[in-house]
Design a protein around this motif. Sequence first.
Motif, PDB file in Angstrom:
ATOM      1  N   THR A 111      16.889   9.931   0.182  1.00  0.00           N
ATOM      2  CA  THR A 111      16.647   9.840   1.759  1.00  0.00           C
ATOM      3  C   THR A 111      16.401   8.882   2.132  1.00  0.00           C
ATOM      4  N   TYR A 112      15.253   8.089   1.284  1.00  0.00           N
ATOM      5  CA  TYR A 112      14.729   7.065   1.267  1.00  0.00           C
ATOM      6  C   TYR A 112      15.363   5.396   1.483  1.00  0.00           C
ATOM      7  N   GLU A 113      16.642   5.122  -0.061  1.00  0.00           N
ATOM      8  CA  GLU A 113      17.416   4.965  -0.204  1.00  0.00           C
ATOM      9  C   GLU A 113      18.667   4.457   1.342  1.00  0.00           C
ATOM     10  N   PHE A 123       8.825   4.675   7.931  1.00  0.00           N
ATOM     11  CA  PHE A 123       9.009   3.681   7.306  1.00  0.00           C
ATOM     12  C   PHE A 123       7.172   3.572   6.858  1.00  0.00           C
ATOM     13  N   HIS A 124       6.693   4.002   7.867  1.00  0.00           N
ATOM     14  CA  HIS A 124       5.062   3.239   8.104  1.00  0.00           C
ATOM     15  C   HIS A 124       4.621   4.121   6.794  1.00  0.00           C
ATOM     16  N   TRP A 125       5.143   5.479   7.412  1.00  0.00           N
ATOM     17  CA  TRP A 125       4.498   6.782   6.495  1.00  0.00           C
ATOM     18  C   TRP A 125       4.449   6.921   5.167  1.00  0.00           C
ATOM     19  N   ARG A 126       5.998   6.410   4.915  1.00  0.00           N
ATOM     20  CA  ARG A 126       6.008   6.476   3.724  1.00  0.00           C
ATOM     21  C   ARG A 126       5.711   4.999   2.554  1.00  0.00           C
ATOM     22  N   TYR A 127       5.559   4.624   3.515  1.00  0.00           N
ATOM     23  CA  TYR A 127       4.045   3.368   3.277  1.00  0.00           C
ATOM     24  C   TYR A 127       2.738   4.005   2.936  1.00  0.00           C
ATOM     25  N   MET A 128       1.981   4.580   3.938  1.00  0.00           N
ATOM     26  CA  MET A 128       0.882   4.660   3.378  1.00  0.00           C
ATOM     27  C   MET A 128       0.705   5.665   2.097  1.00  0.00           C
ATOM     28  N   ALA A 142      -3.589   3.551  12.984  1.00  0.00           N
ATOM     29  CA  ALA A 142      -3.552   3.477  14.967  1.00  0.00           C
ATOM     30  C   ALA A 142      -1.910   2.719  14.747  1.00  0.00           C
ATOM     31  N   VAL A 143      -1.307   2.305  13.611  1.00  0.00           N
ATOM     32  CA  VAL A 143       0.313   2.089  13.891  1.00  0.00           C
ATOM     33  C   VAL A 143       1.100   2.514  14.142  1.00  0.00           C
ATOM     34  N   LEU A 144       0.926   3.783  13.455  1.00  0.00           N
ATOM     35  CA  LEU A 144       1.222   5.134  13.368  1.00  0.00           C
ATOM     36  C   LEU A 144       0.919   5.999  14.955  1.00  0.00           C
ATOM     37  N   LEU A 166      -2.393  -5.483  17.406  1.00  0.00           N
ATOM     38  CA  LEU A 166      -2.090  -4.676  16.037  1.00  0.00           C
ATOM     39  C   LEU A 166      -0.996  -5.237  15.284  1.00  0.00           C
ATOM     40  N   LEU A 167      -0.193  -6.202  15.766  1.00  0.00           N
ATOM     41  CA  LEU A 167       0.655  -6.392  14.563  1.00  0.00           C
ATOM     42  C   LEU A 167      -0.335  -7.415  14.111  1.00  0.00           C
ATOM     43  N   ILE A 168      -1.047  -8.510  15.277  1.00  0.00           N
ATOM     44  CA  ILE A 168      -1.717  -8.936  14.642  1.00  0.00           C
ATOM     45  C   ILE A 168      -2.559  -9.230  13.829  1.00  0.00           C
ATOM     46  N   ARG A 205      -1.756  -9.140   3.343  1.00  0.00           N
ATOM     47  CA  ARG A 205      -1.412 -10.769   3.620  1.00  0.00           C
ATOM     48  C   ARG A 205       0.541 -10.343   3.394  1.00  0.00           C
ATOM     49  N   ARG A 206       0.394  -8.753   2.224  1.00  0.00           N
ATOM     50  CA  ARG A 206       2.020  -9.155   2.415  1.00  0.00           C
ATOM     51  C   ARG A 206       2.443  -9.033   3.672  1.00  0.00           C
ATOM     52  N   LEU A 207       1.999  -8.963   4.256  1.00  0.00           N
ATOM     53  CA  LEU A 207       2.679  -9.416   6.118  1.00  0.00           C
ATOM     54  C   LEU A 207       3.402 -10.892   6.195  1.00  0.00           C
ATOM     55  N   LEU A 266       9.098 -11.842   9.169  1.00  0.00           N
ATOM     56  CA  LEU A 266      10.441 -12.367   9.769  1.00  0.00           C
ATOM     57  C   LEU A 266      10.509 -10.672  10.860  1.00  0.00           C
ATOM     58  N   LEU A 267      10.894  -9.730  10.589  1.00  0.00           N
ATOM     59  CA  LEU A 267      10.934  -8.646  11.651  1.00  0.00           C
ATOM     60  C   LEU A 267       9.686  -8.277  12.315  1.00  0.00           C
ATOM     61  N   HIS A 268       8.132  -8.729  11.594  1.00  0.00           N
ATOM     62  CA  HIS A 268       6.664  -7.942  12.632  1.00  0.00           C
ATOM     63  C   HIS A 268       6.783  -8.938  13.645  1.00  0.00           C
ATOM     64  N   LEU A 269       7.371 -10.426  13.385  1.00  0.00           N
ATOM     65  CA  LEU A 269       6.877 -11.479  13.972  1.00  0.00           C
ATOM     66  C   LEU A 269       7.918 -11.567  15.580  1.00  0.00           C
ATOM     67  N   TRP A 275      17.416  -8.724   5.652  1.00  0.00           N
ATOM     68  CA  TRP A 275      16.482  -9.490   3.566  1.00  0.00           C
ATOM     69  C   TRP A 275      16.690  -8.355   3.750  1.00  0.00           C
ATOM     70  N   HIS A 276      14.921  -7.531   4.359  1.00  0.00           N
ATOM     71  CA  HIS A 276      13.929  -6.515   3.173  1.00  0.00           C
ATOM     72  C   HIS A 276      15.045  -5.304   2.842  1.00  0.00           C
ATOM     73  N   PHE A 277      15.546  -4.765   3.637  1.00  0.00           N
ATOM     74  CA  PHE A 277      16.755  -3.216   2.539  1.00  0.00           C
ATOM     75  C   PHE A 277      17.412  -3.813   2.783  1.00  0.00           C
TER      76      PHE A 277
HETATM   77  C1  HEM Z   1       6.238  -1.722  16.713  1.00  0.00           C
HETATM   78  C2  HEM Z   1       6.920  -2.384  15.525  1.00  0.00           C
HETATM   79  C3  HEM Z   1       6.860  -2.474  14.120  1.00  0.00           C
HETATM   80  C4  HEM Z   1       8.029  -2.320  13.068  1.00  0.00           C
HETATM   81  C5  HEM Z   1       9.471  -2.302  13.926  1.00  0.00           C
HETATM   82  C6  HEM Z   1       8.239  -2.344  11.842  1.00  0.00           C
HETATM   83  C7  HEM Z   1       8.625  -2.351  10.997  1.00  0.00           C
HETATM   84  C8  HEM Z   1       7.793  -2.318   9.728  1.00  0.00           C
HETATM   85  C9  HEM Z   1       9.537  -2.069   8.811  1.00  0.00           C
HETATM   86  C10 HEM Z   1      10.643  -1.892   8.831  1.00  0.00           C
HETATM   87  C11 HEM Z   1       9.139  -2.028   7.973  1.00  0.00           C
HETATM   88  C12 HEM Z   1       9.112  -2.221   6.013  1.00  0.00           C
HETATM   89  C13 HEM Z   1       8.678  -0.819   5.563  1.00  0.00           C
HETATM   90  C14 HEM Z   1       9.106  -0.365   3.159  1.00  0.00           C
HETATM   91  O1  HEM Z   1       9.556  -1.377   3.777  1.00  0.00           O
HETATM   92  O2  HEM Z   1       9.770   0.711   3.541  1.00  0.00           O
HETATM   93  C15 HEM Z   1       7.617  -2.047   7.869  1.00  0.00           C
HETATM   94  C16 HEM Z   1       6.420  -2.384   6.792  1.00  0.00           C
HETATM   95  C17 HEM Z   1       5.052  -2.222   7.415  1.00  0.00           C
HETATM   96  N1  HEM Z   1       4.581  -2.827   8.400  1.00  0.00           N
HETATM   97 FE1  HEM Z   1       5.286  -2.064   9.945  1.00  0.00          FE
HETATM   98  N2  HEM Z   1       6.631  -1.974  11.918  1.00  0.00           N
HETATM   99  C18 HEM Z   1       6.137  -2.341  13.233  1.00  0.00           C
HETATM  100  C19 HEM Z   1       4.830  -2.228  13.152  1.00  0.00           C
HETATM  101  C20 HEM Z   1       3.958  -2.431  12.623  1.00  0.00           C
HETATM  102  C21 HEM Z   1       2.211  -2.814  12.711  1.00  0.00           C
HETATM  103  C22 HEM Z   1       1.634  -3.014  14.368  1.00  0.00           C
HETATM  104  C23 HEM Z   1       1.983  -3.196  11.437  1.00  0.00           C
HETATM  105  C24 HEM Z   1       0.033  -3.579  11.637  1.00  0.00           C
HETATM  106  C25 HEM Z   1      -0.523  -3.148  10.489  1.00  0.00           C
HETATM  107  C26 HEM Z   1       2.445  -3.332  10.533  1.00  0.00           C
HETATM  108  C27 HEM Z   1       1.781  -3.155   9.094  1.00  0.00           C
HETATM  109  C28 HEM Z   1       3.534  -2.532   8.660  1.00  0.00           C
HETATM  110  C29 HEM Z   1       3.174  -3.020   7.230  1.00  0.00           C
HETATM  111  C30 HEM Z   1       1.157  -3.361   6.340  1.00  0.00           C
HETATM  112  C31 HEM Z   1       4.091  -2.406   6.236  1.00  0.00           C
HETATM  113  C32 HEM Z   1       3.800  -2.662   4.655  1.00  0.00           C
HETATM  114  C33 HEM Z   1       4.521  -3.720   4.050  1.00  0.00           C
HETATM  115  C34 HEM Z   1       5.114  -3.497   2.488  1.00  0.00           C
HETATM  116  O3  HEM Z   1       6.287  -2.470   2.700  1.00  0.00           O
HETATM  117  O4  HEM Z   1       4.344  -3.686   1.976  1.00  0.00           O
HETATM  118  N3  HEM Z   1       3.792  -3.316  11.355  1.00  0.00           N
HETATM  119  N4  HEM Z   1       7.386  -2.321   9.407  1.00  0.00           N
END
Ligand code: HEM
Lengths: 264, 345
Positions: free
Chosen positions: A168-170, A218-223, B11-13, B53-55, B62-64, B72-75, B323-325
């Motif tokens: 599913t993830y892939e 994605f965020h849920w699965r990261y958590m 909070a993000v969720l 929240l993104l900031i 730090r990974r972000l 890139l994608l979060h910026l 790039w990420h996926f």
């Molecule tokens: C609303 C816009 C946002 C989008 C479109 C977005 C998108 C994504 C995507 C696509 C990933 C990659 C997931 C993966 O590799 O499985 C990711 C990972 C992540 N995002 Fe976001 N994100 C958003 C907001 C945020 C915010 C507000 C935060 C702040 C806390 C955040 C924190 C993270 C973290 C910690 C990861 C995991 C990084 C990792 O893979 O190690 N994101 N996000």
Amino acid sequence: MEIKYTIQGLLIYATIATYLLAFVATIARRSRTGHALFLCGFVLATIAVIYRWIHVQHVPLQNLFEVFLFLGAACYPISWFSRRVLRIGGQWADMLIGVIVLFPAGFIFNAEPMQLPPALQSPLFAPHVAVYMFSYVFMLKAAFQAGEQLLNKRPRIEQTLIPPEQATYELIAIGFPLLTLGLVLGSWWGKLAWGRSWGWDPKELWSLASWLLYVGYFHWRYMFGTRRPRLNSVWAIAGMAAIIITLLWVNLSRIFAGLHSYAS
Amino acid sequence: MNRFKRAALWAVLAAIILLTVLSIYGAFIGADRAQAFFTSVPLAVYWLATVALLIVGFVLFRRLLRVPSLLLLHLGCILVVLGMMWGSKGGHALQKRFFGIDTIPMGELWLYENVDENRVFDADANSVRELPFFVRLNDFRIEYYELGQLSIWSRDGRSWRMPAEAGQSLSLGEDLGTVSIRRVFENFRIDIKADEPVAYDEPGGSNPALEVTVEKPGTKPGKRYVFERRPGHANANDPLVLDYHRSIRDYVSELEIVKDGQVVTAKNIEVNHPLYYGGYHIYQNKPGGQDEYGTFTGLLVVSASGLNAVYGGYVLLIGGIVWHFWGRRVLDRLKIQRAAPEGSQ
Ligand code: HEM
């Protein structure tokens, strides 16, 4: 329901029959025959798309009939790619998906050719719709895998392939960039055609909701990683449900008046 | 994962789920009300909180920052949200208040041929405002698809369609006979010659029409003309109602921008091909036509404020996500493939 007594209709019915035979052969463990039939069905579906293209003289992605015809052809290459490159099963489901999407094209949607209105005459029209359609098939496959994970039922022939939660993830990881590209191309095109990159139109809002559900996934699965696999699957299925609403309900229902009504 | 990180992710969720629910709600209330809702003050607070929240995310995770694709994608998300806010009506009001930048967010411009005009109607503010330049219309035209359609209805409710091409015939059954298209006129005219009406096509004008015959076995073929501009023009006793229709392919306005009495730029704008000048895009958005004052066109003028940020955000978002996926996966596979022959030696 209406039978189409045309060459176009015949091609669609022949494809449906071939996909059905492929499905039967596959579940009867004749996977080579199943695959060969699936390939034949794909060839027929591609001919049906090309025939339509020549007939209407524009990329046939204008209305639900054309979009579903395109989906019917897209399911084979995506199935092949998933199997060969990603090692993900579910070919039997892909054959069924082919039947399911071609059924309304064959029996329900109006196939009357239409000339493109001014707004659709853009080089962004075909890529915007096509990337969306490819992403939808990936997401649908992901939802099937999520369903397998939830039901904990997996065909024995697929035991050697990657397990449903990971599959599913892939699949979502491959489909999500396409979904994002579809959204961004749509926004860019909207700016050129209507003067606004985002119009808050019902179809746009449903497509945003679908996209957000996968962002949430994605965020849920990261958590939680794979510690709560059932909930991971629920996100994937919710995303697909939102896609189906974006694709169908908004076009078919009259309660959401909006800009995207060409496709109805 | 520490407490702060976990709280931030929750909070993000919550933010994602809330926006999903609001989008679905917005889809039920129609585009106009949804626009008002999503650009209201409470929603502005939501958008800014998400950016914050993104900031915070960049600080906590730090990974972000370290993983380029995630950065890139979060910026990209931050840029899109801020760009959209900057370009919204509220954003324009703030620009005026704090930076003295006075641009018109969006307005309608109705132009007559050969008249220089700079007044646009701002429908939201219900006021007329002036652009810092004039727009001149040299010509407006509607282009049609060459091939039109003839629709036919019988009095008992049956209907048919056929391509409006000379030589086409369609049999409607024994009771109604066969409809044939004999001639297609771009600009229909009729004259009387030797007491007989003679139809002809006069180059230059536009009065599209078809010459159609309806033949029934045993009766004299009846000739008639079907006009595009006068649909439903039919005899009440006639068993058939005919309608000639051509679809619009495009609307074209030939525009010039005039500043300080000089033509500074010119473009033929069409749907999907706007003109850009002085911080505004001018769109062929509403159809034009002709009235007692002459030929006119309906244009939409939209300020380009914030657009570069939105487009820049899109590029970062797409680049980061692809790039990420995809990119990283392809690279990993290539590495494995390269390593395999070495390992096997
Ligand atoms: C609303 C816009 C946002 C989008 C479109 C977005 C998108 C994504 C995507 C696509 C990933 C990659 C997931 C993966 O590799 O499985 C990711 C990972 C992540 N995002 Fe976001 N994100 C958003 C907001 C945020 C915010 C507000 C935060 C702040 C806390 C955040 C924190 C993270 C973290 C910690 C990861 C995991 C990084 C990792 O893979 O190690 N994101 N996000």
